[in-house]
Design a protein around this motif. Structure first.
Motif, PDB file in Angstrom:
ATOM      1  N   GLY A 150     -11.532 109.985   3.529  1.00  0.00           N
ATOM      2  CA  GLY A 150     -12.195 110.897   4.463  1.00  0.00           C
ATOM      3  C   GLY A 150     -13.631 110.561   4.756  1.00  0.00           C
ATOM      4  O   GLY A 150     -14.358 111.375   5.348  1.00  0.00           O
ATOM      5  N   ARG A 151     -14.084 109.356   4.375  1.00  0.00           N
ATOM      6  CA  ARG A 151     -15.471 108.960   4.628  1.00  0.00           C
ATOM      7  C   ARG A 151     -15.577 108.280   5.991  1.00  0.00           C
ATOM      8  O   ARG A 151     -14.745 107.431   6.330  1.00  0.00           O
ATOM      9  CB  ARG A 151     -15.964 108.017   3.533  1.00  0.00           C
ATOM     10  N   PRO A 152     -16.593 108.608   6.786  1.00  0.00           N
ATOM     11  CA  PRO A 152     -16.727 108.008   8.117  1.00  0.00           C
ATOM     12  C   PRO A 152     -17.140 106.545   8.051  1.00  0.00           C
ATOM     13  O   PRO A 152     -17.768 106.103   7.079  1.00  0.00           O
ATOM     14  CB  PRO A 152     -17.819 108.854   8.770  1.00  0.00           C
ATOM     15  N   ALA A 153     -16.776 105.809   9.080  1.00  0.00           N
ATOM     16  CA  ALA A 153     -17.133 104.389   9.156  1.00  0.00           C
ATOM     17  C   ALA A 153     -18.620 104.232   9.412  1.00  0.00           C
ATOM     18  O   ALA A 153     -19.270 105.110   9.981  1.00  0.00           O
ATOM     19  CB  ALA A 153     -16.339 103.727  10.281  1.00  0.00           C
ATOM     20  N   ASP A 154     -19.175 103.096   8.970  1.00  0.00           N
ATOM     21  CA  ASP A 154     -20.560 102.770   9.298  1.00  0.00           C
ATOM     22  C   ASP A 154     -20.661 102.460  10.789  1.00  0.00           C
ATOM     23  O   ASP A 154     -19.654 102.258  11.474  1.00  0.00           O
ATOM     24  CB  ASP A 154     -21.025 101.556   8.486  1.00  0.00           C
ATOM     25  N   LEU A 155     -21.894 102.386  11.280  1.00  0.00           N
ATOM     26  CA  LEU A 155     -22.134 102.166  12.707  1.00  0.00           C
ATOM     27  C   LEU A 155     -21.432 100.912  13.211  1.00  0.00           C
ATOM     28  O   LEU A 155     -20.831 100.918  14.302  1.00  0.00           O
ATOM     29  CB  LEU A 155     -23.642 102.048  12.967  1.00  0.00           C
ATOM     30  N   TYR A 156     -21.462  99.839  12.420  1.00  0.00           N
ATOM     31  CA  TYR A 156     -20.872  98.575  12.862  1.00  0.00           C
ATOM     32  C   TYR A 156     -19.362  98.711  13.070  1.00  0.00           C
ATOM     33  O   TYR A 156     -18.825  98.340  14.126  1.00  0.00           O
ATOM     34  CB  TYR A 156     -21.158  97.478  11.831  1.00  0.00           C
ATOM     35  N   GLU A 157     -18.665  99.242  12.067  1.00  0.00           N
ATOM     36  CA  GLU A 157     -17.210  99.415  12.197  1.00  0.00           C
ATOM     37  C   GLU A 157     -16.878 100.422  13.298  1.00  0.00           C
ATOM     38  O   GLU A 157     -15.940 100.221  14.075  1.00  0.00           O
ATOM     39  CB  GLU A 157     -16.605  99.885  10.867  1.00  0.00           C
ATOM     40  N   GLN A 158     -17.662 101.492  13.366  1.00  0.00           N
ATOM     41  CA  GLN A 158     -17.420 102.526  14.363  1.00  0.00           C
ATOM     42  C   GLN A 158     -17.458 101.943  15.779  1.00  0.00           C
ATOM     43  O   GLN A 158     -16.543 102.134  16.581  1.00  0.00           O
ATOM     44  CB  GLN A 158     -18.480 103.628  14.211  1.00  0.00           C
ATOM     45  N   ARG A 159     -18.508 101.211  16.092  1.00  0.00           N
ATOM     46  CA  ARG A 159     -18.657 100.660  17.447  1.00  0.00           C
ATOM     47  C   ARG A 159     -17.628  99.574  17.732  1.00  0.00           C
ATOM     48  O   ARG A 159     -17.132  99.455  18.852  1.00  0.00           O
ATOM     49  CB  ARG A 159     -20.068 100.100  17.626  1.00  0.00           C
ATOM     50  N   THR A 160     -17.305  98.782  16.742  1.00  0.00           N
ATOM     51  CA  THR A 160     -16.325  97.710  16.940  1.00  0.00           C
ATOM     52  C   THR A 160     -14.947  98.283  17.228  1.00  0.00           C
ATOM     53  O   THR A 160     -14.244  97.845  18.149  1.00  0.00           O
ATOM     54  CB  THR A 160     -16.278  96.798  15.703  1.00  0.00           C
ATOM     55  N   LEU A 161     -14.544  99.291  16.448  1.00  0.00           N
ATOM     56  CA  LEU A 161     -13.237  99.916  16.661  1.00  0.00           C
ATOM     57  C   LEU A 161     -13.189 100.638  18.008  1.00  0.00           C
ATOM     58  O   LEU A 161     -12.183 100.586  18.719  1.00  0.00           O
ATOM     59  CB  LEU A 161     -12.929 100.897  15.526  1.00  0.00           C
ATOM     60  N   LEU A 162     -14.282 101.301  18.371  1.00  0.00           N
ATOM     61  CA  LEU A 162     -14.320 102.002  19.658  1.00  0.00           C
ATOM     62  C   LEU A 162     -14.259 101.023  20.826  1.00  0.00           C
ATOM     63  O   LEU A 162     -13.627 101.307  21.847  1.00  0.00           O
ATOM     64  CB  LEU A 162     -15.587 102.851  19.757  1.00  0.00           C
ATOM     65  N   TYR A 163     -14.893  99.871  20.679  1.00  0.00           N
ATOM     66  CA  TYR A 163     -14.825  98.864  21.743  1.00  0.00           C
ATOM     67  C   TYR A 163     -13.367  98.448  21.978  1.00  0.00           C
ATOM     68  O   TYR A 163     -12.906  98.390  23.122  1.00  0.00           O
ATOM     69  CB  TYR A 163     -15.660  97.637  21.392  1.00  0.00           C
ATOM     70  N   LEU A 164     -12.640  98.156  20.883  1.00  0.00           N
ATOM     71  CA  LEU A 164     -11.244  97.727  21.012  1.00  0.00           C
ATOM     72  C   LEU A 164     -10.387  98.835  21.616  1.00  0.00           C
ATOM     73  O   LEU A 164      -9.508  98.577  22.456  1.00  0.00           O
ATOM     74  CB  LEU A 164     -10.696  97.325  19.643  1.00  0.00           C
ATOM     75  N   LEU A 165     -10.640 100.068  21.209  1.00  0.00           N
ATOM     76  CA  LEU A 165      -9.879 101.207  21.721  1.00  0.00           C
ATOM     77  C   LEU A 165     -10.111 101.375  23.218  1.00  0.00           C
ATOM     78  O   LEU A 165      -9.170 101.489  24.016  1.00  0.00           O
ATOM     79  CB  LEU A 165     -10.298 102.469  20.959  1.00  0.00           C
ATOM     80  N   ARG A 166     -11.368 101.362  23.614  1.00  0.00           N
ATOM     81  CA  ARG A 166     -11.706 101.555  25.031  1.00  0.00           C
ATOM     82  C   ARG A 166     -11.249 100.389  25.885  1.00  0.00           C
ATOM     83  O   ARG A 166     -10.776 100.582  27.009  1.00  0.00           O
ATOM     84  CB  ARG A 166     -13.215 101.751  25.169  1.00  0.00           C
ATOM     85  N   LYS A 167     -11.386  99.196  25.371  1.00  0.00           N
ATOM     86  CA  LYS A 167     -10.954  98.019  26.119  1.00  0.00           C
ATOM     87  C   LYS A 167      -9.444  98.066  26.372  1.00  0.00           C
ATOM     88  O   LYS A 167      -8.974  97.709  27.461  1.00  0.00           O
ATOM     89  CB  LYS A 167     -11.313  96.755  25.330  1.00  0.00           C
ATOM     90  N   SER A 168      -8.686  98.521  25.400  1.00  0.00           N
ATOM     91  CA  SER A 168      -7.230  98.610  25.551  1.00  0.00           C
ATOM     92  C   SER A 168      -6.855  99.657  26.596  1.00  0.00           C
ATOM     93  O   SER A 168      -5.990  99.424  27.445  1.00  0.00           O
ATOM     94  CB  SER A 168      -6.577  98.946  24.207  1.00  0.00           C
ATOM     95  N   TYR A 169      -7.495 100.815  26.548  1.00  0.00           N
ATOM     96  CA  TYR A 169      -7.224 101.835  27.567  1.00  0.00           C
ATOM     97  C   TYR A 169      -7.603 101.329  28.957  1.00  0.00           C
ATOM     98  O   TYR A 169      -6.897 101.596  29.941  1.00  0.00           O
ATOM     99  CB  TYR A 169      -8.005 103.117  27.262  1.00  0.00           C
ATOM    100  N   ALA A 170      -8.714 100.608  29.046  1.00  0.00           N
ATOM    101  CA  ALA A 170      -9.157 100.075  30.341  1.00  0.00           C
ATOM    102  C   ALA A 170      -8.145  99.068  30.891  1.00  0.00           C
ATOM    103  O   ALA A 170      -7.891  99.026  32.101  1.00  0.00           O
ATOM    104  CB  ALA A 170     -10.528  99.423  30.201  1.00  0.00           C
ATOM    105  N   THR A 171      -7.554  98.265  30.008  1.00  0.00           N
ATOM    106  CA  THR A 171      -6.550  97.287  30.452  1.00  0.00           C
ATOM    107  C   THR A 171      -5.283  97.997  30.928  1.00  0.00           C
ATOM    108  O   THR A 171      -4.675  97.601  31.930  1.00  0.00           O
ATOM    109  CB  THR A 171      -6.215  96.301  29.320  1.00  0.00           C
TER     110      THR A 171
END
Length: 479
Positions: A342-363
């Motif tokens: 239940g611990r949140p991701a650090d900024l680096y992991e958070q932004r990297t995962l969000l980039y992949l998520l958003r890029k996939s939806y955009a495709t």
């Protein structure tokens, strides 16, 4: 099979028969999309759509006094509508109301992500805005043909998207014409840096090149009073200064920030992100590695589909990708990715995962809006004609042909396709698949191009060799 992610609340016993029927319909829709032995037929999709609408009417009648209830019936119903929407694209009914359900759902995800990210290009908003207008037009046109329940649902979702879109447009409203290109460039650099960060081997040289571009932009922006950091101090002090400025901006967001603050904030984010990813070199913390691998695999598969879309994509294939992404997206808590403890991701992991998520939806959004209004049964013919048209346009652009005989292969192919029609229709067995108008128009465009090229070379030959009796009797006659 896995349902769409959603909170589960107790099911009204009266709704159990509805759920059972919807589960059966979802199974039939999934079997329909998985069957590659034949193409998806219009009559099958429309019949299943009508049965889903029947269940919608039943559940609405039961919920007269509890309109806002959400339970498993709603999640399975959403699955059915997603599958029907993609099936309508597959059979070429792109401009019908049921077809837009999936596009609107994807746009809602993208808009929410853009709002969360707080950086985006005006072009992002223009693309989504134009598509929303198309969706509204298809709803208006379908009022006489489709269920009011479906149209009400679609219009409500379109309105939600428009509200978010207006908020995002307001956020960029103070951008000036001279700063807009620079802001667009910063958005592009930040996204490109995130893409570099997901490569199998971290591209240090490419990241360094983006850093140089950022430094050049920094110098160009100084006359506007936009400074990411003070020119003095150590690298660590500069980074700390930028991080503090960025934190204050995020903690105290403005409803419509001034252009200077908007560009300066994004510039700071870019510099901080360069330093962060160069330090991490693409290494993801172990608790989030599994999610990262899943998202990266989805992104890569979707990008491969976008390259071979015309020849290999059945739009219903997007359903499984949508659902995987939805499950990951909705597993976040207050926007954060959490580990098993239940611990949140650090900024680096958070932004990297969000980039992949958003890029996939955009495709997925790109694949949906670029789907041709042609049944998959006619796609082989449509794709051949599209290729022929491109070749003929290139020939014309290059100056035409030197002899009518050079057009012989094109004429042969076009006539062979034209001869496939029965009473002016392209038939598959006894069926008349959707998209006849698009294929016929493309065929006529190709014939017209061949005719123009032939006329040009014959006129040129007549002018240069007056009275020459060169025979072209061996050529295939034009339509």
């Amino acid at each position: 099979m896995t349902d769409s992610p959603s909170l589960r609340i107790p099911l009204d016993p009266k709704e159990q028969p509805i759920l059972d029927k919807l589960l059966d319909l979802r199974t039939r829709l999934e079997l329909l999309k998985q069957d590659r032995s034949t193409y998806v037929k219009s009559q099958d999709v429309v019949a299943l759509y009508n049965q889903v609408i029947e269940q919608v009417e039943v559940v609405n009648a039961l919920r007269m006094t509890k309109r806002h209830e959400q339970n498993r019936v709603d999640t399975v119903l959403d699955d059915c509508f997603q599958l029907i929407s993609l099936s309508y694209l597959t059979i070429g009914k792109n401009h019908e109301a049921p077809a837009i359900y999936s596009a609107v759902s994807t746009m809602k995800r993208l808009l929410d992500h853009l709002k969360e990210a707080t950086f985006y290009s005006p072009k992002d908003l223009e693309s989504i805005g134009a598509r929303l207008e198309d969706c509204q037009r298809y709803c208006e046109r379908g009022k006489e043909s489709y269920s009011p329940q479906l149209l009400t649902l679609l219009e409500a979702r379109i309105d939600v998207c428009r509200k978010t879109l207006s908020e995002l447009e307001l956020n960029l409203s103070h951008l000036t014409p001279d700063l807009t290109p620079k802001y667009d460039k910063l958005v592009s650099i930040l996204r490109s840096l995130s893409a570099c960060n997901t490569r199998s081997k971290f591209p240090n040289a490419e990241v360094d090149d983006f850093l140089e571009q950022l430094k050049e932009l920094h110098e160009e922006l100084k006359p506007y009073g936009i400074v990411a950091y003070e020119s003095t101090g150590t690298k660590e002090e500069k980074l700390a200064e930028m991080a503090e400025k960025l934190r204050l901006t995020i903690d105290h967001p403005e409803p419509a920030p001034e252009a200077k603050k908007l560009v300066e904030t994004l510039l700071q984010r870019c510099f901080i992100w360069v330093v962060t990813i160069k330090g991490k070199q693409g290494r993801i913390a172990f608790p989030f590695k599994d999610t990262y691998d899943k998202l990266l695999d989805i992104k890569n598969k979707l990008e491969k589909l976008s390259l071979t879309q015309a020849w290999s994509l059945r739009e219903t294939d997007l359903y499984s990708y949508q659902r995987q992404l939805d499950r990951i997206d909705e597993s976040r808590v207050d926007g954060n990715f959490l580990d098993v403890l239940g611990r949140p991701a650090d900024l680096y992991e958070q932004r990297t995962l969000l980039y992949l998520l958003r890029k996939s939806y955009a495709t997925i959004f790109y694949l949906i809006i670029s789907s041709e209004p042609v049944s998959e049964a006619l796609l082989p013919i449509y794709n051949q004609l599209t290729t022929l048209r491109k070749c003929l346009l290139e020939v014309k652009k290059a100056g035409g042909v030197s002899s009518p005989r050079e057009l012989y292969p094109y004429s042969m192919k076009l006539n062979s396709i034209d001869n496939m029609r029965v009473d002016g229709k392209f038939m598959v067995g006894s069926d008349i698949p959707d998209g006849q108008g698009s294929v016929t128009q493309l065929l006529e465009d190709c014939f017209e191009l061949v005719y123009d090229l032939r006329t040009e070379v014959e006129e040129s030959s007549s002018a240069g060799k007056s009275g020459d009796g060169d025979s072209e009797s061996g050529d295939v006659p034009l339509k």
